[in-house]
Design an enzyme around this catalytic site. Structure first.
Site, short mmCIF file in Angstrom:
data_model
loop_
_atom_site.label_atom_id
_atom_site.label_comp_id
_atom_site.label_asym_id
_atom_site.label_seq_id
_atom_site.Cartn_x
_atom_site.Cartn_y
_atom_site.Cartn_z
N ASP A 132 -2.90 -12.67 110.79
CA ASP A 132 -3.47 -14.00 110.62
C ASP A 132 -2.67 -15.03 111.42
O ASP A 132 -2.55 -16.18 111.03
CB ASP A 132 -3.51 -14.40 109.14
CG ASP A 132 -2.13 -14.44 108.51
OD1 ASP A 132 -1.20 -13.84 109.08
OD2 ASP A 132 -1.97 -15.07 107.45
N GLU A 133 -2.15 -14.61 112.56
CA GLU A 133 -1.33 -15.46 113.41
C GLU A 133 -2.00 -15.66 114.77
O GLU A 133 -2.51 -14.72 115.38
CB GLU A 133 0.06 -14.86 113.61
CG GLU A 133 0.86 -14.70 112.33
CD GLU A 133 2.19 -14.02 112.59
OE1 GLU A 133 3.00 -14.57 113.35
OE2 GLU A 133 2.40 -12.92 112.05
#
Length: 258
Positions: A132-133
């Site tokens: 989720d980066e």
């Protein structure tokens, strides 16, 4: 016959021979070779694309990001300016995966990727570098850093708005760390580390924030990491902490209750 041609050819012994060539067959074979070469080129392009892009969002991956950083640096060495790196991490994303499954998580990731590419300038390079980066790399001219911070805050505000997945609201957020450096001395890997340090501080200060990197923040993060490591080492040693039980007294009765 219009489909055949007579061709005279000389052998290695100096003799001439006449060959009857099927022109239609030659054209067909040439077309087959050209079609094969085209398919091979398309296959190579597809392999290269998959090697440099994230399959879920279509954004670049970490490998492509470093390549783009170097490209931006070379392109702007004469013109000057700064290069900025933004490290974006989603808040509460694990809760979405836990409650709505990976389909819900994938939906959110695609939504965020679209938001990032819409909010930042067209010449900014956006990549998904982890679960989720995300990372954004772009060039800043003089006086544009404040505008970049405002744009990033707009992204954080957009990510704070719930999105519907199968009729259910997905609530999450985003924290962002920003690092910038003059083009002439920019080191992509070092900048990404600095952006990560700024992101760490943004999350530590309550999440849903935008934090610019500074040497002071770096010193504080290093000190915090060193202290944490010392505590873990002391716990492992087994004899460096002396625990005490503190009595809990009820103010109403004056009695010990814990």
């Amino acid at each position: 016959d219009e489909h055949f041609r007579m061709v005279r050819s000389r052998t290695e012994h100096g003799e001439y021979v006449v060959l009857r060539i099927n022109i239609t067959e030659v054209v067909r074979q040439r077309r087959d070779v050209e079609n094969y070469a085209t398919k091979l080129e398309l296959a190579n392009q597809e392999i290269t694309y998959k090697a440099l892009h994230d399959e879920l969002t279509g954004l670049g991956n970490r490998r492509y990001l470093l390549h783009k950083f170097e490209e931006l640096t070379r392109r702007r060495e004469v013109e000057g300016g700064e290069i900025a790196a933004l490290h974006i991490d989603l808040d509460r994303f694990k809760q979405i995966n836990d409650t709505m499954g990976h389909a819900g998580g994938d939906f959110v990731l695609r939504h965020v990727a679209e938001r990032i590419t819409t909010i930042f300038p067209a010449d900014a390079f956006c990549a998904r570098v982890g679960g989720d980066e995300f990372t954004v790399a772009l060039v800043l001219d003089a006086g544009q850093k404040d505008a970049l911070v405002e744009t990033t805050r707009a992204l954080v505000a957009a990510c704070s708005q719930p999105v519907l997945f199968e009729g259910r609201p997905c609530r999450f957020g985003a924290s962002v760390g920003i690092a910038s450096h003059p083009v002439s001395t920019a080191d992509p890997k070092h900048m990404l580390v600095n952006a990560d340090v700024a992101l760490y501080r943004a999350k530590e200060d309550g999440r849903g924030r935008v934090q610019l990197f500074s040497p002071e923040i770096q010193a504080q993060v290093i000190a915090h990491k060193t202290r944490s490591d010392d505590i873990l080492r002391a716990i492992d040693a087994g004899d460096e902490f002396l625990p005490f039980f503190q009595p809990q007294i009820c103010f109403l009765t004056g009695r010990l209750y814990g």
